[in-house]
Motif scaffolding. Structure first.
Motif, PDB file in Angstrom:
ATOM      1  N   VAL A 245     -43.821   2.812 -42.344  1.00 28.76           N
ATOM      2  CA  VAL A 245     -44.876   4.261 -41.814  1.00 28.76           C
ATOM      3  C   VAL A 245     -43.188   5.070 -43.262  1.00 28.76           C
ATOM      4  O   VAL A 245     -42.157   4.742 -43.101  1.00 28.76           O
ATOM      5  N   ARG A 246     -44.361   5.741 -43.898  1.00 27.47           N
ATOM      6  CA  ARG A 246     -42.903   7.571 -44.849  1.00 27.47           C
ATOM      7  C   ARG A 246     -43.885   7.994 -45.009  1.00 27.47           C
ATOM      8  O   ARG A 246     -44.943   7.779 -45.127  1.00 27.47           O
ATOM      9  N   GLN A 247     -42.486   8.949 -45.588  1.00 22.77           N
ATOM     10  CA  GLN A 247     -43.887  10.945 -45.710  1.00 22.77           C
ATOM     11  C   GLN A 247     -44.073  10.890 -47.496  1.00 22.77           C
ATOM     12  O   GLN A 247     -42.844  10.484 -48.016  1.00 22.77           O
ATOM     13  N   VAL A 248     -44.451  10.917 -47.774  1.00 25.19           N
ATOM     14  CA  VAL A 248     -45.228  10.786 -48.996  1.00 25.19           C
ATOM     15  C   VAL A 248     -45.375  12.417 -49.620  1.00 25.19           C
ATOM     16  O   VAL A 248     -46.497  12.609 -50.650  1.00 25.19           O
ATOM     17  N   GLY A 249     -45.643  13.494 -48.401  1.00 25.37           N
ATOM     18  CA  GLY A 249     -46.336  14.497 -48.954  1.00 25.37           C
ATOM     19  C   GLY A 249     -45.910  15.126 -50.053  1.00 25.37           C
ATOM     20  O   GLY A 249     -44.083  15.460 -49.861  1.00 25.37           O
ATOM     21  N   GLY A 250     -45.862  16.012 -50.212  1.00 21.13           N
ATOM     22  CA  GLY A 250     -45.309  16.396 -51.340  1.00 21.13           C
ATOM     23  C   GLY A 250     -45.944  17.616 -52.406  1.00 21.13           C
ATOM     24  O   GLY A 250     -48.065  17.460 -52.399  1.00 21.13           O
ATOM     25  N   SER A 251     -45.876  17.949 -53.440  1.00 25.43           N
ATOM     26  CA  SER A 251     -47.015  18.283 -54.747  1.00 25.43           C
ATOM     27  C   SER A 251     -47.761  17.298 -55.657  1.00 25.43           C
ATOM     28  O   SER A 251     -47.893  18.039 -55.722  1.00 25.43           O
TER      29      SER A 251
END
Length: 234
Positions: free
Chosen positions: A114-120
């Motif tokens: 599990v990893r966060q990849v949110g962003g612009s």
């Protein structure tokens, strides 16, 4: 009636015959042990010792399993308590904090990588990972006011992210509800639509996979939504 009594008598006769045979066999065994005790006592003693050791080992193994199972359940319960937030607390989070919460719930449920990849430049995804059954997933998180709705176009963006990341499962998690067209779109395209009510269940300990069984349901009635409109003034 007579036939029934006859069958009962025959059954009793068979039981008595088995008991008699067992008694005779036991008697013969005792006689043989007495006759050859000097030769067989080491083997009998060894068998008794091994049997005792085996029984003790089995009881220790069983006790260890029970203790570990209880400890595992306790730890799971503590993880759920530690990870729980009221929906009011969730509403006060930033978008990044909400993504962190969702990622943490995924890990709690046994999801891996599990990893966060949110962003612009997130390509329509906020969280990536693998479900406990090994399937890859892409998650979109939207922390909106509870009075708003998720439109179908946002679900279409998630489908694009699913194709981009070659994910097996797409999950849309939000603090609000889905419009009827968007909810229908989610069900038709196999998207797990976690609306506010399901988010509450997930946050309280229900597993992510269990939510798939009620996908497309449970968004509350019009009175429920009217209360949120009155509270938020929208």
């Amino acid at each position: 009636m007579a036939a029934r009594r006859g069958r009962g008598a025959a059954a009793r006769g068979r039981r008595q015959a088995r008991l008699k045979s067992a008694g005779i066999g036991g008697g013969v065994l005792l006689v043989l042990l007495a006759m050859f005790w000097s030769a067989v006592w080491p083997y009998v003693t060894a068998a008794l010792l091994l049997g005792g050791i085996g029984t003790m080992g089995w009881r220790l193994w069983r006790t260890n399993r029970i203790v570990h199972a209880r400890d595992h359940r306790w730890r799971q319960g503590e993880e759920v308590k530690a990870g729980c937030r009221t929906l009011a607390e969730v509403d006060a989070m930033t978008g990044t904090e909400f993504e962190e919460l969702v990622a943490g719930l995924c890990r709690r449920d046994g999801c891996t990588e599990v990893r966060q990849v949110g962003g612009s430049h997130d390509n329509g995804a906020d969280v990536l990972g693998r479900l406990p059954d090994g399937r890859t997933m892409v998650v979109q998180c939207k922390r909106y006011a509870p009075s708003s709705t998720i439109a179908s176009r946002e679900l279409r963006d998630l489908l694009g992210a699913q194709v981009h990341f070659r994910a097996d499962v797409a999950v849309f998690v939000t603090t609000t509800r889905f419009s009827r067209p968007s909810e229908k779109f989610a069900v038709e395209h196999g998207i797990l639509a976690v609306h506010r009510d399901l988010l509450g269940l997930w946050n309280d300990g229900a597993s992510l996979l269990s939510l798939s069984r009620v996908n497309g349901h449970g968004q509350g009635n019009s009175r429920h939504r009217a209360r949120w409109k009155q509270v938020y003034g929208k």
